[in-house]
Design a protein around this motif. Structure first.
Motif, PDB file in Angstrom:
ATOM      1  N   PRO A 131       0.843  -1.202   0.000  1.00  0.00           N
ATOM      2  CA  PRO A 131       0.000   0.000   0.000  1.00  0.00           C
ATOM      3  C   PRO A 131       0.878   1.251   0.000  1.00  0.00           C
ATOM      4  N   PRO A 132       0.415   2.301  -0.670  1.00  0.00           N
ATOM      5  CA  PRO A 132       1.155   3.561  -0.576  1.00  0.00           C
ATOM      6  C   PRO A 132       1.218   3.977   0.894  1.00  0.00           C
ATOM      7  N   LEU A 133       2.346   4.509   1.292  1.00  0.00           N
ATOM      8  CA  LEU A 133       2.505   4.876   2.697  1.00  0.00           C
ATOM      9  C   LEU A 133       1.487   5.944   3.077  1.00  0.00           C
ATOM     10  N   PRO A 134       0.852   5.781   4.254  1.00  0.00           N
ATOM     11  CA  PRO A 134      -0.183   6.745   4.646  1.00  0.00           C
ATOM     12  C   PRO A 134       0.381   8.084   5.108  1.00  0.00           C
ATOM     13  N   TYR A 135       1.666   8.096   5.474  1.00  0.00           N
ATOM     14  CA  TYR A 135       2.261   9.323   5.984  1.00  0.00           C
ATOM     15  C   TYR A 135       3.531   9.628   5.214  1.00  0.00           C
ATOM     16  N   VAL A 136       3.821  10.907   5.141  1.00  0.00           N
ATOM     17  CA  VAL A 136       5.075  11.325   4.528  1.00  0.00           C
ATOM     18  C   VAL A 136       6.106  11.344   5.655  1.00  0.00           C
ATOM     19  N   ALA A 137       7.077  10.487   5.555  1.00  0.00           N
ATOM     20  CA  ALA A 137       8.141  10.417   6.553  1.00  0.00           C
ATOM     21  C   ALA A 137       9.457  10.604   5.828  1.00  0.00           C
ATOM     22  N   SER A 138       9.946  11.817   5.841  1.00  0.00           N
ATOM     23  CA  SER A 138      11.160  12.121   5.113  1.00  0.00           C
ATOM     24  C   SER A 138      11.972  13.139   5.882  1.00  0.00           C
ATOM     25  N   THR A 139      13.245  12.852   6.045  1.00  0.00           N
ATOM     26  CA  THR A 139      14.133  13.818   6.679  1.00  0.00           C
ATOM     27  C   THR A 139      14.194  15.091   5.848  1.00  0.00           C
ATOM     28  N   LEU A 140      14.170  14.946   4.524  1.00  0.00           N
ATOM     29  CA  LEU A 140      14.191  16.112   3.647  1.00  0.00           C
ATOM     30  C   LEU A 140      12.998  17.021   3.927  1.00  0.00           C
ATOM     31  N   LEU A 141      11.795  16.453   3.984  1.00  0.00           N
ATOM     32  CA  LEU A 141      10.600  17.254   4.257  1.00  0.00           C
ATOM     33  C   LEU A 141      10.711  17.925   5.625  1.00  0.00           C
ATOM     34  N   ALA A 142      11.116  17.158   6.626  1.00  0.00           N
ATOM     35  CA  ALA A 142      11.224  17.722   7.973  1.00  0.00           C
ATOM     36  C   ALA A 142      12.220  18.876   8.007  1.00  0.00           C
ATOM     37  N   LYS A 143      13.352  18.713   7.351  1.00  0.00           N
ATOM     38  CA  LYS A 143      14.383  19.757   7.349  1.00  0.00           C
ATOM     39  C   LYS A 143      13.871  21.022   6.663  1.00  0.00           C
ATOM     40  N   VAL A 144      13.172  20.856   5.555  1.00  0.00           N
ATOM     41  CA  VAL A 144      12.648  22.016   4.829  1.00  0.00           C
ATOM     42  C   VAL A 144      11.589  22.729   5.662  1.00  0.00           C
ATOM     43  N   VAL A 145      10.692  21.977   6.288  1.00  0.00           N
ATOM     44  CA  VAL A 145       9.655  22.602   7.118  1.00  0.00           C
ATOM     45  C   VAL A 145      10.295  23.362   8.275  1.00  0.00           C
TER      46      VAL A 145
END
Length: 178
Positions: free
Chosen positions: A88-102
């Protein structure tokens, strides 16, 4: 990644010992995180405990004992079930890149946030070039090409997201810091 299932898949063609499994893993998943020998043997121990693999022999070629493992019928069934299950496509976005940008957008000024995104874009672009080189190398195997294609597709998606986010930095910053 499901290391136990990958090891079951590697054993599907016949019995192997841990060292051979590690080499096959590294050859078949060339862009994956390297698999440590300790992880191979710990996973084989759990697979044996669960009845999915069985010890079929031991040999010593002038070095340490090498235990050969083979897939059991239960192991083959577990492998077949895993292959039949749709991921299944992952239900959550879990990315160090996303966290760092936010976080950069929350705590930094517009220029610092933009610099963070530009640096990340440069790193992604450099990795994209490396993978393209791997893919087109004369010595590239089909395993190399398939792994590079997968990584390139993900890097391309990240690069598009970075470009879109760069276009939105000023708006986002105004929203967060009114």
């Amino acid at each position: 990644m499901s290391t136990p299932h990958v090891l079951l898949g590697l054993l599907a063609s016949g019995g192997r010992h841990g060292y051979e499994l590690k080499r096959a893993y590294d050859a078949r998943l060339p862009q994956a995180r390297p698999l440590a020998f300790g992880q191979v043997y710990a996973t084989l121990g759990r697979l044996e405990r669960d009845g999915l693999v069985a010890v079929t022999g031991q040999e010593r070629d002038g070095g340490p004992d090498r235990t050969t493992y083979a897939l059991t019928d239960e192991g083959r069934a577990a492998l077949d079930r895993w292959l039949s299950d749709v991921e299944p496509p992952l239900p959550y976005v879990a990315s160090t890149l996303l966290a760092k940008v936010v976080v950069a957008l929350l705590v930094a000024d517009v220029d610092r946030a933009r610099s963070c995104l530009v640096a990340q874009r440069q790193a992604h672009t450099a990795r994209l070039r490396e993978l393209t080189g791997v893919k087109h190398a004369p010595s590239a195997t089909l395993d190399d090409v398939v792994a590079a294609d997968y990584a390139i597709a993900h890097l391309d998606a990240d690069l598009r997201w970075l470009a879109t986010t760069l276009d939105r930095v000023a708006d986002w910053h105004r929203e967060v810091h009114p």
